[in-house]
Scaffold this motif. Structure first.
Motif, PDB file in Angstrom:
ATOM      1  N   SER A 250       0.831  -1.209   0.000  1.00 17.09           N
ATOM      2  CA  SER A 250       0.000   0.000   0.000  1.00 17.09           C
ATOM      3  C   SER A 250       0.865   1.258   0.000  1.00 17.09           C
ATOM      4  N   ASN A 251       2.005   1.211   0.706  1.00 18.84           N
ATOM      5  CA  ASN A 251       2.917   2.357   0.697  1.00 18.84           C
ATOM      6  C   ASN A 251       3.526   2.575  -0.682  1.00 18.84           C
ATOM      7  N   LEU A 252       3.891   1.473  -1.349  1.00 18.02           N
ATOM      8  CA  LEU A 252       4.464   1.586  -2.686  1.00 18.02           C
ATOM      9  C   LEU A 252       3.461   2.174  -3.674  1.00 18.02           C
ATOM     10  N   LEU A 253       2.191   1.828  -3.507  1.00 18.42           N
ATOM     11  CA  LEU A 253       1.152   2.291  -4.428  1.00 18.42           C
ATOM     12  C   LEU A 253       0.467   3.569  -3.950  1.00 18.42           C
ATOM     13  N   SER A 254       0.831   4.007  -2.721  1.00 12.63           N
ATOM     14  CA  SER A 254       0.238   5.210  -2.135  1.00 12.63           C
ATOM     15  C   SER A 254      -1.289   5.103  -2.057  1.00 12.63           C
ATOM     16  N   ILE A 255      -1.752   3.950  -1.595  1.00 14.80           N
ATOM     17  CA  ILE A 255      -3.184   3.738  -1.421  1.00 14.80           C
ATOM     18  C   ILE A 255      -3.416   3.042  -0.080  1.00 14.80           C
ATOM     19  N   LYS A 256      -4.678   2.963   0.345  1.00 13.27           N
ATOM     20  CA  LYS A 256      -5.020   2.254   1.572  1.00 13.27           C
ATOM     21  C   LYS A 256      -4.924   0.748   1.350  1.00 13.27           C
TER      22      LYS A 256
END
Length: 401
Positions: A250-256
């Motif tokens: 989720s951090n890599l994709l900047s999403i929840k």
């Protein structure tokens, strides 16, 4: 002489004093029989205990335990003389893990039986996963319902008891399952107000010790379903592992974390579109190179057009598309060499009138590279371990044609 099974009397006992009855060679080590033991032997789907046998200053690791004709054999690397007094000590975390998995399996099986009338017809316990096979199909929603049911009973910390009864009496009891072929004295394991069945394995003294049950996979299996799950410490550690992986993603994709499925689907679509654009651009580039070669043709000794491609960055799909395009050029010989990982792949084509046998060419190339391959006079392909100087070798071989 049968070994006294102390774990049947007190499953929480971690060690005991014992006397060596005999030792015999077993596989690449030895099998030690004691007069009594706290070690559970592998059986009934449950893995064996591990631990140590200590005689004086010497502690022998026990990596596996098995049973035969009532005798329990502790597998060691060294022998122990009959009459030797030892302290048999369990690797308790391993035992407790096994108890959590086995008891959780009973309780989860009861949940599927109670809620959906599904019977457990198979039990599997490996080092990293536990599985049960059900005689009817269940879906994920039903599996999660059974999981919630089981965890409620775990949280209620219900007492777990065992008792020995004759098979005739057991057949009259309200058990989840009973094998009418069983005879003699049977061991019944009961979770108060819940599951009750015959079992020779080890279980904690209350359901709360199971900790939790977590299902990880639901698969169709034969005419029913296979449920893969873990209990207690192992379930918690696996959930932590998955949680950290989800956090990283989720951090890599900047999403929840809850948006990961949509994020992955979006990435797949973007990758597909980029792949299609790359294939299109690669095709245009190769077409340009073909036209350049036509404008400044190389020829075989017979005077026919010769097209040689030496590619360090090409996929098999791209190579196949290039071969198809080269096959449209009349009276031409074409060679494609391309690196794919640690392998060097090569393809040869001779269109009508080229007067060059691809079979002869690939024999020469196979010999030079120590490769394998073959085909027809007009088309051959092969591969070899890719040497560092593959480009120079291939160029020299093709120049000689």
């Amino acid at each position: 002489m049968k070994t006294k099974r102390l774990f049947d009397e007190n499953v929480m006992q971690r060690e005991c004093e014992a006397v060596v009855v005999r030792t015999e060679p077993y596989h690449e080590g030895y099998a030690v029989v004691l007069d009594q033991t706290v070690f559970f032997p592998e059986g009934g789907g449950q893995l064996s205990d591990t631990g140590t046998l200590t005689a004086g200053e010497k502690a022998l690791p026990v990596k596996h335990v098995h049973e035969k004709a009532g005798e329990i054999f502790h597998e060691t690397k060294e022998p122990l003389a009959p009459g030797t007094k030892v302290v048999a000590k369990l690797d308790w975390p391993v035992r407790f893990d096994h108890m959590q998995q086995h008891c959780g399996e009973h309780m989860l099986s009861y949940a599927f039986y109670k809620l959906f009338g599904a019977h457990n017809v198979g039990f599997h316990m490996s080092a990293d996963m536990v599985g049960i096979d059900l005689d009817r199909e269940v879906d994920w929603q039903q599996a999660l319902q059974a999981e919630r049911f089981t965890n409620r009973e775990i949280q209620e910390d219900r007492p777990i008891t065992t008792k020995l009864v004759p098979a005739e009496e057991a057949a009259k009891m309200n058990l989840r399952k009973f094998n009418d072929k069983l005879t003699g004295i049977l061991r019944i394991v009961t979770v108060e107000g819940s599951d009750s069945c015959t079992c020779c394995g080890t279980h904690p003294t209350s359901s709360g010790m199971v900790g939790l049950v977590k299902i990880f996979k639901v698969e169709k299996h034969k005419e029913g379903s296979r449920i893969s799950f873990l209990c207690g410490r192992e379930a918690l550690e696996r959930v932590e592992q998955y949680m950290l992986a989800a956090l990283d993603a989720s951090n890599l994709l900047s999403i929840k974390e809850t948006e990961l499925p949509e994020g992955v689907a979006r990435l797949q679509q973007e990758t597909k579109e980029l792949g299609e654009r790359l294939t299109e651009c690669t095709g245009k580039l190769l077409e340009y190179r073909i036209e350049e070669m036509k404008a400044h043709p190389a020829t075989t000794e017979a005077g026919h057009a010769k097209f040689v491609f030496l590619e360090s960055d090409m996929t098999p799909k791209e190579a196949k598309a290039l071969a198809k395009r080269l096959g449209e050029i009349p009276e031409a010989f074409s060679a494609i060499f391309y690196q794919n990982g640690e392998r060097l792949n090569y393809m040869f084509l001779a269109t009508d009138g080229a007067e060059l046998s691809c079979q002869q060419v690939i024999r020469t190339v196979n010999e030079a590279f120590g490769g394998r391959g073959g085909g027809r006079p007009e088309s051959c392909q092969g591969s070899a371990i890719c040497p560092a100087d593959w480009r120079e070798k291939a160029e020299a071989l093709m120049s000689a044609l």
